[in-house]
Design an enzyme around this catalytic site. Sequence first.
Site, PDB file in Angstrom:
ATOM      1  N   SER A  90      -7.507  -3.144  14.813  1.00 56.44           N
ATOM      2  CA  SER A  90      -8.029  -2.340  15.970  1.00 56.44           C
ATOM      3  C   SER A  90      -8.005  -0.837  15.791  1.00 56.44           C
ATOM      4  CB  SER A  90      -8.307  -2.848  17.371  1.00 56.44           C
ATOM      5  OG  SER A  90      -5.962  -2.820  18.029  1.00 56.44           O
ATOM      6  N   SER A  91      -6.657   0.053  15.710  1.00 60.79           N
ATOM      7  CA  SER A  91      -6.264   1.222  15.677  1.00 60.79           C
ATOM      8  C   SER A  91      -7.277   1.403  14.604  1.00 60.79           C
ATOM      9  CB  SER A  91      -5.047   1.518  15.647  1.00 60.79           C
ATOM     10  OG  SER A  91      -4.333   0.640  15.136  1.00 60.79           O
ATOM     11  N   ASP A 133      -5.798  -0.353   5.797  1.00 56.97           N
ATOM     12  CA  ASP A 133      -6.390  -0.259   6.796  1.00 56.97           C
ATOM     13  C   ASP A 133      -7.408   0.188   7.161  1.00 56.97           C
ATOM     14  OD1 ASP A 133      -4.798  -2.595   6.932  1.00 56.97           O
ATOM     15  OD2 ASP A 133      -3.242  -1.183   8.778  1.00 56.97           O
ATOM     16  N   ASP A 183       1.005  -1.606   0.519  1.00 64.79           N
ATOM     17  CA  ASP A 183       0.155   0.089   0.126  1.00 64.79           C
ATOM     18  C   ASP A 183       0.899   1.383  -0.030  1.00 64.79           C
ATOM     19  OD1 ASP A 183       0.626  -0.207   2.815  1.00 64.79           O
ATOM     20  OD2 ASP A 183      -1.529   0.126   3.216  1.00 64.79           O
ATOM     21  N   GLY A 208      -2.657  -7.419  14.258  1.00 60.63           N
ATOM     22  CA  GLY A 208      -2.885  -7.520  13.039  1.00 60.63           C
ATOM     23  C   GLY A 208      -4.086  -7.546  12.429  1.00 60.63           C
TER      24      GLY A 208
HETATM   25  C1  GLA Z   1      -0.281  -2.336   8.843  1.00 64.07           C
HETATM   26  C2  GLA Z   1      -0.895  -1.312   8.204  1.00 64.07           C
HETATM   27  C3  GLA Z   1      -1.320  -0.925   6.948  1.00 64.07           C
HETATM   28  C4  GLA Z   1      -0.018  -2.154   5.502  1.00 64.07           C
HETATM   29  C5  GLA Z   1       0.120  -3.352   6.164  1.00 64.07           C
HETATM   30  C6  GLA Z   1       0.723  -4.397   5.664  1.00 64.07           C
HETATM   31  O1  GLA Z   1      -1.626  -3.247   8.593  1.00 64.07           O
HETATM   32  O2  GLA Z   1      -0.992  -0.103   8.735  1.00 64.07           O
HETATM   33  O3  GLA Z   1      -0.976   0.220   6.187  1.00 64.07           O
HETATM   34  O4  GLA Z   1       1.461  -1.658   5.074  1.00 64.07           O
HETATM   35  O5  GLA Z   1       1.012  -3.077   7.554  1.00 64.07           O
HETATM   36  O6  GLA Z   1       0.488  -4.149   4.883  1.00 64.07           O
END
Ligand code: GLA
Length: 384
Positions: A128-129, A173, A37, A125
Site C-alpha cells: 500500500s505504501s 514494490d 531485490d 504485505g
Molecule cells: C518488502 C520490500 C521489498 C522487498 C520485499 C521482500 O516488500 O519493500 O523491497 O525486499 O519486502 O521481497
Amino acid sequence: MSDKKHLIEEFQRHFGASPTVYAKAPGRINLIGEHTDYNNGFVLPAGIDFSTQVVLSQRSDNNVTVVAQSMDSHDRFTLDNISKQTPRDHWSNYVRGIFWVLQQHGFSISGCDLLIVGDIPMGTGLSSSASLEVCLLQALSLANHLDLPPTTMATLGQQAENQFVGCNCGIMDQFICANAQQGHALLIDCQHLSSASAVVPEPLAIVIVNSRVKRGLVDSEYNLRRQQCEQACQILCVSSLREADLAMLEAAQHKMPELIYRRARHVISENARTLALKNALETSEISQISTLMAESHASMRDDFEITHPAIDTLVDIIASTIGQHGGARMTGGGFGGCVVALVPTPLLPTVKNKLAEQYFLQTGLHEEVYLCQPSQGVQGELLA
Ligand code: GLA
C-alpha cells in the site's frame, strides 16, 4: 472502490473546487523472488486490482492539504520546511516524503490540495505504501509538467521511503507499481532495472490469502536480514549476492557463521528459482511451478526465517489441497501478511472450503481470500 467520477465529487465536497489531475496505481503481489531485490537479484511480481487513487489541484501558495479518505484522516504541511510526523510509519510521511524527494532532486513543485483513496489492505504485505508513493509521483509529475518516466518514479519512491520515511526497502514494490502490465507478471532484474513480462498459464488463477497475522518487528528484522546479506558478501568477496552461486557459497561455508550461510543460501537459491519460475510459466509446466513455489516457501521458512507459523499453516492447507496442480508460498517482506497461490480454477471452491474448515481451527485466525487479476501500473491524466 470509488470510481473517478465519485472521487471528483468527493474532492469538490472537501475543497469547494474541481481537481485538475487524477492518478491511480496498483498494489502488488510477488509470485517469487523474496528479499532478492536489495541483493541486486530477480523478482517476479504483478500489479493487483487493489489500488490507490489520487486527485489534486494546485494552489498558489506553498501549502499542501491532504485528505486521506480511506483512513478518515487529514494532514497539512508547508513545502518551505517539510518535517516528519511521528510515528515513523505514519501514513502522511509517505506523502511528505514524495514532496521532499522531488525537492531534493531540484524539481520545483507548487502547493496543492490532495484527496487520496485506497483499498489495498494495509500492513498485509501488498505494498500500500509503494502504491501511494508512485500514485502521488504520477499526479505531481502531471501537475508540475515533470514528465517523469515510470522507472524514475520507482527510484524516487524508493528514495523517499529509504531517506525520508526511514525504511530500507529494495526497488521491487515501487518498480512494479510503476511498470506493471495488465494480464502479466514482470520478471525484474533489480541490478539493471530492466524487466520482461510473463503470463500465468490459463488454468491457474492468482489467489491472495491474507493470514490476518498482525505483523510485528518488520522493520528491525528486515534491516537485520539486509545486514546479514551484506556480511555474506564481505566473506564471499562479492559486491552483491547476485554475483555468487551455490558452489562459491559451499566453498566458503567454513569461513562463515552458520546463520549467515543460510541467509545467503536463501538469496542465491531464490534467484535461481525466480528465473526457473519464469521459464515454467512460459512452458506451462505446472508441477514445476508447484515445486518451485514450495521450495521458495521452505527456504523463507528455514533459511531466511521470515515466515510465521500461521502463514506456514495457510501454505500447508493450500498445498495439500492442490498438490502438484498449483503452488503456494508467502509473498512480500514476511513476518505475517499474505500468501500467494496459483490455483487451478476448478479447485477454487475446494481451496476456500478447506481454508474455512481448517485455518481458524489451527490458528484462531480468520483468513481473507481475494482473487486477483494482474493489473496495469500507474496511470494518470489531466482532468478537463
Ligand atoms: C518488502 C520490500 C521489498 C522487498 C520485499 C521482500 O516488500 O519493500 O523491497 O525486499 O519486502 O521481497
